[in-house]
Design an enzyme around this catalytic site. Structure first.
Site, short mmCIF file in Angstrom:
data_model
loop_
_atom_site.label_atom_id
_atom_site.label_comp_id
_atom_site.label_asym_id
_atom_site.label_seq_id
_atom_site.Cartn_x
_atom_site.Cartn_y
_atom_site.Cartn_z
N ASP A 16 0.86 -1.19 0.00
CA ASP A 16 0.00 0.00 0.00
C ASP A 16 0.90 1.24 0.00
O ASP A 16 1.68 1.45 0.93
CB ASP A 16 -0.86 -0.05 1.27
CG ASP A 16 -1.81 1.13 1.38
OD1 ASP A 16 -1.65 2.13 0.64
OD2 ASP A 16 -2.70 1.06 2.25
N ILE A 17 0.75 2.07 -1.01
CA ILE A 17 1.66 3.22 -1.18
C ILE A 17 1.49 4.25 -0.05
O ILE A 17 2.41 5.02 0.21
CB ILE A 17 1.46 3.86 -2.57
CG1 ILE A 17 2.73 4.61 -3.00
CG2 ILE A 17 0.25 4.76 -2.61
CD1 ILE A 17 2.76 4.97 -4.47
N ASN A 30 -6.48 12.46 -11.48
CA ASN A 30 -7.19 12.85 -12.71
C ASN A 30 -6.89 14.32 -12.98
O ASN A 30 -6.38 15.03 -12.12
CB ASN A 30 -8.70 12.58 -12.58
CG ASN A 30 -9.30 13.24 -11.35
OD1 ASN A 30 -9.30 14.45 -11.22
ND2 ASN A 30 -9.79 12.42 -10.42
N GLY A 38 -9.52 4.27 -6.07
CA GLY A 38 -8.19 3.68 -6.26
C GLY A 38 -7.14 4.32 -5.38
O GLY A 38 -7.40 4.70 -4.23
N VAL A 39 -5.95 4.46 -5.94
CA VAL A 39 -4.82 4.98 -5.17
C VAL A 39 -5.06 6.45 -4.79
O VAL A 39 -4.65 6.90 -3.70
CB VAL A 39 -3.50 4.74 -5.93
CG1 VAL A 39 -3.35 5.61 -7.13
CG2 VAL A 39 -2.31 4.90 -5.01
N ASP A 40 -5.74 7.19 -5.63
CA ASP A 40 -6.08 8.60 -5.38
C ASP A 40 -6.92 8.70 -4.09
O ASP A 40 -6.59 9.49 -3.18
CB ASP A 40 -6.87 9.13 -6.59
CG ASP A 40 -6.92 10.64 -6.67
OD1 ASP A 40 -6.36 11.29 -5.78
OD2 ASP A 40 -7.52 11.15 -7.64
N GLY A 125 -5.37 0.97 -13.31
CA GLY A 125 -6.61 0.60 -12.65
C GLY A 125 -7.79 1.11 -13.47
O GLY A 125 -8.05 0.62 -14.58
N ALA A 126 -8.45 2.14 -12.94
CA ALA A 126 -9.64 2.70 -13.60
C ALA A 126 -9.35 3.13 -15.05
O ALA A 126 -10.24 3.08 -15.90
CB ALA A 126 -10.12 3.90 -12.80
N1 AR6 Z 1 -1.33 1.58 -3.05
C1 AR6 Z 1 -0.73 1.24 -4.21
N2 AR6 Z 1 -1.42 0.99 -5.34
C2 AR6 Z 1 -2.76 1.09 -5.28
C3 AR6 Z 1 -3.47 1.46 -4.11
C4 AR6 Z 1 -2.68 1.71 -2.94
N3 AR6 Z 1 -3.24 2.06 -1.79
N4 AR6 Z 1 -4.79 1.47 -4.40
C5 AR6 Z 1 -4.93 1.11 -5.69
N5 AR6 Z 1 -3.71 0.87 -6.24
P1 AR6 Z 1 -6.07 3.59 -10.13
P2 AR6 Z 1 -5.58 4.98 -12.69
C6 AR6 Z 1 -3.34 0.45 -7.60
O1 AR6 Z 1 -7.42 3.19 -10.57
O2 AR6 Z 1 -5.80 3.74 -13.45
C7 AR6 Z 1 -9.00 7.49 -9.72
O3 AR6 Z 1 -10.36 7.53 -9.44
C8 AR6 Z 1 -4.40 -0.19 -8.45
O4 AR6 Z 1 -4.57 -1.55 -8.09
O5 AR6 Z 1 -5.89 4.09 -8.73
O6 AR6 Z 1 -4.42 5.87 -13.04
C9 AR6 Z 1 -8.41 8.85 -10.06
O7 AR6 Z 1 -9.10 9.91 -9.42
C10 AR6 Z 1 -3.78 -0.03 -9.84
O8 AR6 Z 1 -2.81 -1.04 -10.07
O9 AR6 Z 1 -5.44 4.76 -11.09
C11 AR6 Z 1 -8.56 8.91 -11.55
O10 AR6 Z 1 -9.82 9.41 -11.92
C12 AR6 Z 1 -3.04 1.31 -9.73
O11 AR6 Z 1 -2.96 1.60 -8.33
C13 AR6 Z 1 -8.41 7.48 -11.99
O12 AR6 Z 1 -8.79 6.69 -10.88
C14 AR6 Z 1 -3.70 2.46 -10.45
O13 AR6 Z 1 -5.11 2.34 -10.36
C15 AR6 Z 1 -6.97 7.14 -12.33
O14 AR6 Z 1 -6.91 5.83 -12.80
#
Ligand code: AR6
Length: 177
Positions: A16-17, A30, A38-40, A125-126
């Protein structure tokens, strides 16, 4: 898994980052810097409202670019908000935009004099970027950057699940200098 490129360690970890202790964590944001899932979502939850207050002041960030705010309550002092591309088949400049998101984050870290930072798998992710290609672009961009920026001592890729970690590890083996 880790490798050393010139004087920089590039390390992969599964986790977890928001628990990182590097100088900065990178957020997969975004372009409105509006927060999200997600990570955001995880970074804003763990870091508290000071991060969003600065994001609002900045107002936004074009795809492929990055901005920096406080880390709020995180152990990391800074959050670098990088905006990766939404994947729409690969014919809309996605690869170049993903590389830029990494490059601009790395440049921002160096400009601030930071020695370490942690990336999530931006756009994986998303935003739907195919994992293997995203991992290859992320890692090759970091390896190239490390060759000319010895002041950046540690680049971590913190992958949330085992599958993502395994793909990054596979790609790192392929491009190992
Ligand atoms: N620590 C590390 N990695 C993580 C964590 C965490 N706590 N949580 C999720 N991931 P995403 P994107 C991973 O969807 O595709 C948001 O709503 C996850 O499993 O977070 O760039 C923003 O506001 C995946 O491998 O980011 C944007 O609108 C990776 O992080 C949009 O999503 C990225 O997934 C950005 O989408």
């Amino acid at each position: 898994m880790k490798i050393t490129v010139n004087q920089t360690v590039i390390e992969l970890d599964c986790g977890d980052i928001t628990e990182e202790t590097t100088d900065a964590v990178v957020n997969a944001a975004n372009s409105r810097l509006a927060g999200g899932a997600g990570v955001d979502g995880a970074i804003h939850r763990a870091g508290g409202p000071a991060i969003m207050a600065e994001c609002r002041k900045i107002g936004g960030c074009p795809t492929g670019e990055a901005v920096i705010t406080t880390g709020g309550n995180l152990k990391s002092r800074w959050v670098i908000h990088a905006v990766g591309p939404v994947y729409r088949g690969g014919g809309r400049g996605e690869a170049g935009l993903l590389v830029s998101a990494y490059q601009n984050s790395l440049n921002l870290a160096c400009k601030k004099g930071l020695a370490s930072l942690s990336f999530p798998a931006i756009s994986c992710g998303a935003y739907g970027y195919p994992l293997g290609e995203a991992a290859s672009l992320a890692l090759s961009t970091c390896v190239t950057f490390a060759q000319s920026h010895p002041e950046l001592r540690l680049i971590r890729h913190v992958l949330f699940d085992r599958q993502t970690y395994d793909v990054f590890a596979q790609e790192l083996k392929k491009i190992m200098p």
